[in-house]
Enzyme design. Structure first.
Site, PDB file in Angstrom:
ATOM      1  N   ARG B 256       0.743  -1.161  -0.126  1.00  0.00           N
ATOM      2  CA  ARG B 256      -0.014   0.149   0.084  1.00  0.00           C
ATOM      3  C   ARG B 256       0.803   1.302   0.060  1.00  0.00           C
ATOM      4  O   ARG B 256       1.322   1.536   0.934  1.00  0.00           O
ATOM      5  CB  ARG B 256      -0.814  -0.159   1.144  1.00  0.00           C
ATOM      6  N   HIS B 260      -3.613   4.607   4.727  1.00  0.00           N
ATOM      7  CA  HIS B 260      -4.921   3.717   4.701  1.00  0.00           C
ATOM      8  C   HIS B 260      -6.066   4.361   3.841  1.00  0.00           C
ATOM      9  O   HIS B 260      -6.716   4.306   3.133  1.00  0.00           O
ATOM     10  CB  HIS B 260      -5.137   3.465   6.000  1.00  0.00           C
ATOM     11  N   TYR B 269       4.095   4.924  11.228  1.00  0.00           N
ATOM     12  CA  TYR B 269       4.045   3.436  11.530  1.00  0.00           C
ATOM     13  C   TYR B 269       5.082   2.700  10.506  1.00  0.00           C
ATOM     14  O   TYR B 269       5.372   1.618  10.514  1.00  0.00           O
ATOM     15  CB  TYR B 269       2.825   2.733  12.000  1.00  0.00           C
TER      16      TYR B 269
END
Lengths: 324, 359
Positions: B256, B260, B269
C-alpha cells in the site's frame, strides 16, 4: 384443515416454494432432519438439496450467503436455529440486510425472510429463550413479524415470502404446538404492517404479540368475570408498527397495557407508550402500564416463571389500571 | 499452472522480472493491443487516484482510500473478468471499476458523499463497496451458490485486504465455498497493512494463500506488482470457477504505497526507506519496461496515454460535481419497498422544517 403452528409454517413454506422457484431454504439441520422443530420437514424430499440446504454451522455465513443469493434474483429463507444464535449474524443483518435498498437507491433489494424460533416459556436450555426483537425494530429497513396463531403464521409467512422487503420472522416456540386451529389449506396472505383486534372490550386495551397474546386472553377472561372488558390488540408486525389500530383502541377505552416477554427497559412497550402519549394523551384515564420481563437475563428453567409474564401478573396490572 | 506454485513451499508466481523481462515458459501470450489496453487502464487508475487525493485536500471529496501501488492487482484481475461475472468489492478497488466500465463519475460521486454513487448502473454486475471488513465474502459465496443453482457459467469474484483474512466472515465464506464448490475467486490484496497493523500481526501462517488448503481448494500467492502474474492466475481461477471446478484463493503480494485513507498518516508506523524500496517495484514501471522491450512503449505513446488519462479524469470530476445532492425524499424513499405511515409523517415533518428556511 386443523393444524398446529409448526404445520402451518411447513405448509406455507411448501406452497410458496411450489409457486416460486426462486425460494431457497437454508440453515442448520433444515434438510435431512426437517429442522429441530420439524418446521421444514419433508421439504428436502420434495424440492431437493439445491433448494433445501443443510449448511455448515455458521450464522454470519448463512445470512451473508443469503444476501448474495438475492443479488442474483433468488429469494432465500434462511433459518437461524434459535433467536439466541442470531447475534453472530447481527452484522450482516444491520450493516447489509437492512440498508442495501437504501444505500444503492433501490438497485439492490434484499427479499429474504429470516426465520427463527423465539421467546421463552418452554423450559429450554440457556440462550434458547431470547426475545430481543427490540434490537431489530430499532433498525430502519427491517420488517419484524411475530405470529400468535397457526392461521396468522401461515398467512404472515406467505406475505413475508412474497414481499420485497427483508423480514425477520420470529416464531414463538411456546406456540409451535400449543394450539390447533382450522386453517385454510390453500395459499393465502395475512397483510404485514396490520395489527389485529383479537378481542373486543370497552374498559382497557392490551397490546401484545406472540406467546403473550394467549396470556393476555387468559387475564382478559378473568377480568371479564369481574366485569372488566379488556380489548386485545395483537400487533403481529412489530416493525413497521401499525400504530393506527392501537391508538384508535386506546382512544375508545382510555386505558392501555402492553405485555411483552422482553425486558422492560427499551422494550417495544416503551415505543408503544410514547406513541400513545403523543397521539392519545387526552383520551387517557391512566398512565400506560407495561407487564414485561424484568431487566434481567432470562433465567434458566427452574426460575423461568419468576420472569415470564403470566395471566396473574397481567391481571394485577389490569386492576391497577382500573383503580386510576 | 496455479498448482505449480505451492504456497506451503513458499513458492510465488511471478511472470515479469524487475527489468520487464518474462520468466521463460510463463508468458501468458496476450496480444499487443491487450497489453497496451492493460497499461492504459493502469495509467488511468493512477491518474484517477492522484486526482481523488487532490480533490480531498481541496475539500471537494471526503475521506478517501487511495489505490496507489495496487494497479497491477486491480487491473490484472479485472482484465481477466467477463461481463457476466460478478464482483463483490471491498473499498479499495478503483482499477477494477475503471477496467470493468463502472463510470468514474459515479465512483467520485460516492466518495463525495452520495448514495447514488452506490447505485450500480444496470448491466454491470457490481455489488456495492463493503466497509464492514470481510462482510462481502460470504455474500460473494451466496452469489456463487445462486449462479450454480441457475446453472450460469459465470465466476463470482470478491476482493479484500490482508486484514480481512482475520475476520470470521473470511473463514465462514471460504468454508462455505469449499463445502459447496462454488464458482468463486477470492482475491486478497495483501498490501502488508491493515491501517497500521502489519501483515505479520494478522496471522502466524507463512502465507495467506495456504489457508485455502484448510478449506479444501487451491490457493496461490502471486507477485501483486506484476500485472501479468496477476492476470495469469486470475484467468485460470476464473476458468476454474466458470467450468465447475470450484473456488480458488489468490493472494497478491503487494504494498500500500499511500496511507490507509486520507485520515491516516502512515509515516507514524512505517519508514521512508521501506516505502522507497517498494517504489522500485512500482507496477506501472515494471510493465512499462516490459512494453518497451516489446517495442510497444515510447515517450510519444506515454504522452498520449497520460493526456488521455487526464481527459478521462477531468471529465469524470466535472460530471460528478455537476450532480445534485439528494432530495429529502430520497433519504426516506428507499428504506422499504413502500414507505410506512410513520416514515411519511417524519418526512413531512422534515419538509415542513426545511420549508421554514431552517436546516
Amino acid at each position: 384443515m386443523i393444524m398446529t403452528m409448526v404445520q402451518a409454517i411447513n405448509r406455507a413454506l411448501a406452497q410458496e416454494m411450489e409457486r416460486d422457484d426462486r425460494i431457497i431454504v437454508l440453515g442448520e439441520d433444515v434438510g435431512r432432519d426437517g429442522g429441530v422443530f420439524r418446521t421444514t420437514e419433508g421439504l428436502l424430499e420434495r424440492f431437493g438439496p439445491e433448494r433445501v440446504m443443510d449448511t455448515p454451522l455458521a450464522e454470519s455465513g448463512i445470512i451473508g450467503a443469503s444476501i448474495g443469493m438475492t443479488a442474483l434474483g433468488l429469494r432465500p429463507v434462511p433459518e437461524i436455529q434459535f433467536m439466541g444464535f442470531i447475534y453472530p449474524a447481527f452484522n450482516q443483518i444491520v450493516s447489509h440486510v437492512a440498508r442495501l435498498r437504501n444505500r444503492t437507491r433501490g438497485r439492490f433489494t434484499v427479499p429474504l425472510t429470516i426465520r427463527a424460533p423465539y421467546g421463552a416459556g418452554v423450559k429450554a436450555l440457556e440462550h434458547h429463550s431470547e426475545s430481543t426483537e427490540a434490537l431489530f425494530c430499532q433498525i430502519p429497513g427491517l420488517t419484524v413479524v411475530v405470529p400468535s396463531t397457526p392461521y396468522d403464521a401461515k398467512g404472515l409467512l406467505a406475505a413475508s415470502l412474497r414481499g420485497d422487503d427483508p423480514v425477520i420472522f420470529l416464531e414463538p416456540a411456546k406456540l409451535y404446538r400449543a394450539e390447533k386451529q382450522d386453517v385454510p389449506e390453500e395459499p393465502f396472505e395475512v397483510p404485514l404492517r396490520k395489527a389485529a383486534i383479537v378481542r373486543q372490550g370497552k374498559d382497557l386495551t392490551i397490546i401484545a404479540w406472540g406467546a403473550m397474546v394467549p396470556v393476555a386472553r387468559k387475564a382478559a377472561e378473568a377480568a371479564e368475570a369481574e366485569g372488566i372488558g379488556a380489548e386485545i390488540v395483537d400487533l403481529r408486525t412489530l416493525s413497521p408498527m401499525d400504530r393506527e389500530t392501537f391508538v384508535a383502541s386506546v382512544k375508545k377505552t382510555g386505558r392501555a397495557l402492553v405485555v411483552h416477554e422482553a425486558p422492560k427497559t427499551c422494550g417495544l412497550g416503551a415505543e408503544i407508550a410514547a406513541t400513545i402519549g403523543e397521539s392519545a394523551l387526552l383520551s387517557l384515564n391512566a398512565p400506560v402500564l407495561r407487564v414485561t420481563g424484568q431487566d434481567i437475563t432470562v433465567p434458566l428453567p427452574k426460575s423461568e416463571d419468576l420472569y415470564y409474564p403470566g395471566p396473574e401478573r397481567v391481571l394485577r396490572a389490569i386492576h391497577r389500571l382500573m383503580e386510576y | 499452472m496455479i498448482e505449480l506454485f505451492d504456497p506451503l513451499k513458499g513458492e510465488r508466481l511471478h511472470v515479469l522480472d524487475e527489468t520487464g523481462g518474462i520468466v521463460p515458459g510463463l508468458d501468458p501470450g496476450l496480444a499487443d493491443a491487450e497489453l497496451r489496453a492493460i497499461y492504459e487502464r493502469m495509467a488511468r487508475t493512477r491518474a484517477a487516484d492522484a486526482k481523488a487525493l487532490k480533490l480531498q485536500r481541496q475539500g471537494r471529496l471526503g475521506t478517501y482510500p487511495p489505490s496507489r501501488g495496487h494497479e497491477a492487482c486491480q487491473v490484472g484481475l479485472a482484465s481477466a473478468m467477463a461481463g457476466e461475472d460478478w464482483l463483490f468489492p471491498y473499498f479499495r478497488d478503483l482499477g477494477m471499476y475503471i477496467t470493468l466500465g463502472y463510470p468514474l463519475a459515479d465512483y467520485y460521486h460516492l466518495w463525495m458523499g452520495n448514495e447514488t454513487g452506490l447505485k450500480t448502473p444496470e448491466g454491470l454486475n457490481f455489488f456495492p463497496i463493503a466497509i464492514p471488513v470481510a462482510s462481502q465474502i460470504p455474500q460473494a459465496v451466496g452469489a456463487g451458490l445462486a449462479a450454480k443453482y441457475r446453472k450460469l457459467p459465470i465466476a463470482v469474484v470478491t476482493t479484500f485486504g490482508d486484514g480481512a483474512t482475520s475476520e470470521g466472515d473470511f473463514h465462514e465464506g471460504l468454508n462455505f465455498a469449499g463445502v459447496y464448490r462454488t464458482p468463486n475467486v477470492f482475491f486478497c490484496l495483501n498490501n502488508q497493512f491493515a491501517i497500521s497493523v502489519p501483515r505479520a500481526r494478522q496471522t502466524a501462517a507463512a502465507t495467506i494463500a495456504q489457508k485455502a488448503v484448510a478449506y479444501g481448494f487451491p490457493g496461490v500467492q502471486v507477485d501483486g506488482n506484476d500485472v501479468l502474474a496477476v492476470h495469469a492466475a486470475a484467468r485460470e481461477a476464473l476458468a476454474n470457477a466458470r467450468s465447475g471446478r470450484g473456488p480458488t484463493l489468490i493472494e497478491a503480494f503487494t504494498y500500500r504505497m499511500g496511507d490507509h485513507t486520507t485520515s491516516d498518516d502512515a509515516a507514524r508506523y512505517r519508514s521512508k526507506e521501506e516505502v522507497q524500496e517498494w517504489e522500485r517495484r512500482d507496477p506501472l514501471l515494471r510493465f512499462r519496461l516490459h512494453l518497451a522491450k516489446k517495442g510497444l512503449w515510447d515517450e510519444v505513446y506515454e504522452k498520449a496515454v497520460q493526456d488521455a488519462a487526464v481527459e478521462f479524469v477531468e471529465k469524470a470530476v466535472a460530471e460528478a460535481e455537476a450532480r445534485p445532492a439528494a432530495a429529502p425524499e430520497d433519504l426516506f424513499a428507499y428504506t422499504y419497498a413502500a414507505m410506512p405511515p410513520e416514515l411519511e409523517v417524519q418526512l413531512a415533518d422534515l419538509k415542513a422544517f426545511l420549508a421554514e428556511g431552517r436546516r
